[in-house]
Design a protein around this motif. Sequence first.
Motif, PDB file in Angstrom:
ATOM      1  N   HIS A   1       0.816  -1.214   0.000  1.00 38.05           N
ATOM      2  CA  HIS A   1       0.000   0.000   0.000  1.00 38.05           C
ATOM      3  C   HIS A   1       0.852   1.267   0.000  1.00 38.05           C
ATOM      4  N   ASP A   2       1.930   1.251   0.755  1.00 36.95           N
ATOM      5  CA  ASP A   2       2.784   2.440   0.863  1.00 36.95           C
ATOM      6  C   ASP A   2       4.234   2.000   1.065  1.00 36.95           C
ATOM      7  N   PRO A   3       4.812   1.350   0.040  1.00 28.30           N
ATOM      8  CA  PRO A   3       6.118   0.701   0.201  1.00 28.30           C
ATOM      9  C   PRO A   3       7.261   1.643   0.558  1.00 28.30           C
ATOM     10  N   LYS A   4       7.155   2.903   0.202  1.00 26.54           N
ATOM     11  CA  LYS A   4       8.236   3.845   0.480  1.00 26.54           C
ATOM     12  C   LYS A   4       7.931   4.732   1.681  1.00 26.54           C
ATOM     13  N   GLY A   5       6.833   4.432   2.379  1.00 27.36           N
ATOM     14  CA  GLY A   5       6.424   5.255   3.506  1.00 27.36           C
ATOM     15  C   GLY A   5       7.214   4.952   4.769  1.00 27.36           C
ATOM     16  N   LYS A   6       7.012   5.779   5.783  1.00 29.62           N
ATOM     17  CA  LYS A   6       7.779   5.656   7.023  1.00 29.62           C
ATOM     18  C   LYS A   6       7.391   4.421   7.833  1.00 29.62           C
ATOM     19  N   VAL A   7       6.118   3.977   7.732  1.00 26.86           N
ATOM     20  CA  VAL A   7       5.696   2.805   8.495  1.00 26.86           C
ATOM     21  C   VAL A   7       6.288   1.529   7.909  1.00 26.86           C
ATOM     22  N   ALA A   8       6.270   1.404   6.582  1.00 28.95           N
ATOM     23  CA  ALA A   8       6.878   0.242   5.932  1.00 28.95           C
ATOM     24  C   ALA A   8       8.364   0.157   6.266  1.00 28.95           C
TER      25      ALA A   8
END
Length: 215
Positions: free
Chosen positions: A175-182
């Motif tokens: 869903h958000d591969p480059k995000g801070k949570v991933a």
Amino acid sequence: MGNLINDGEVEPGEGILHHEEGIDLMPGNIELSGLEVSLVNVMSRETVLQSYIEIVRENYDYILIDCMPSLGMITINAFASADSILIPVQAAYLPVKGLQQLIKTVGKVKRQINPKLEIEGILLTMVDSRTNYAKDISAMLKEAYGSRVRIFANVIPISVRAAEISAEGVSIYKHDPKGKVASAYDSLTKEVITSARQGDSHFAPQSKEVSADGQ
């Protein structure tokens, strides 16, 4: 678990969903509430889930059991089945305060049911690093439990993108591969695996109880 309680046949693949991202899932539903009540009068009720895990264990490298935030019989079954426990704690006062009873219960299960059980560590989640409040909670956690239990260096930041994944039905990595949570979960995974390879023991049961204020 219902089949095991009733001495029924258990198919290893029953109830397992094969997700396109390369993992298998066995989601729970409302029937778990009824099972909690049924387990009260069952022989060896703390090890029903363990009996199932042993059936499928050889099929997987890792089996993760996501527990509800309670200390009922289902959670005790998970503790009896597990090699180690990772405790996610929201960066807020009340969740941190509730850790004392959880750690006490884990110690009791280790002594009476599952001697190999260890606490992998405590993970702070939904952390807003911009606030002093989150920093105060982190300091409280380290002061109260840091001498007994690993406090993971990595924390999981609060994120709207992470809250969206349940509705989307995909992982944070898709869903958000480059995000801070991933990125945070990726770092946590590496920290856990490195710890496992080094054979660290993270849980040292003590007779002295520790409260969230360090007393």
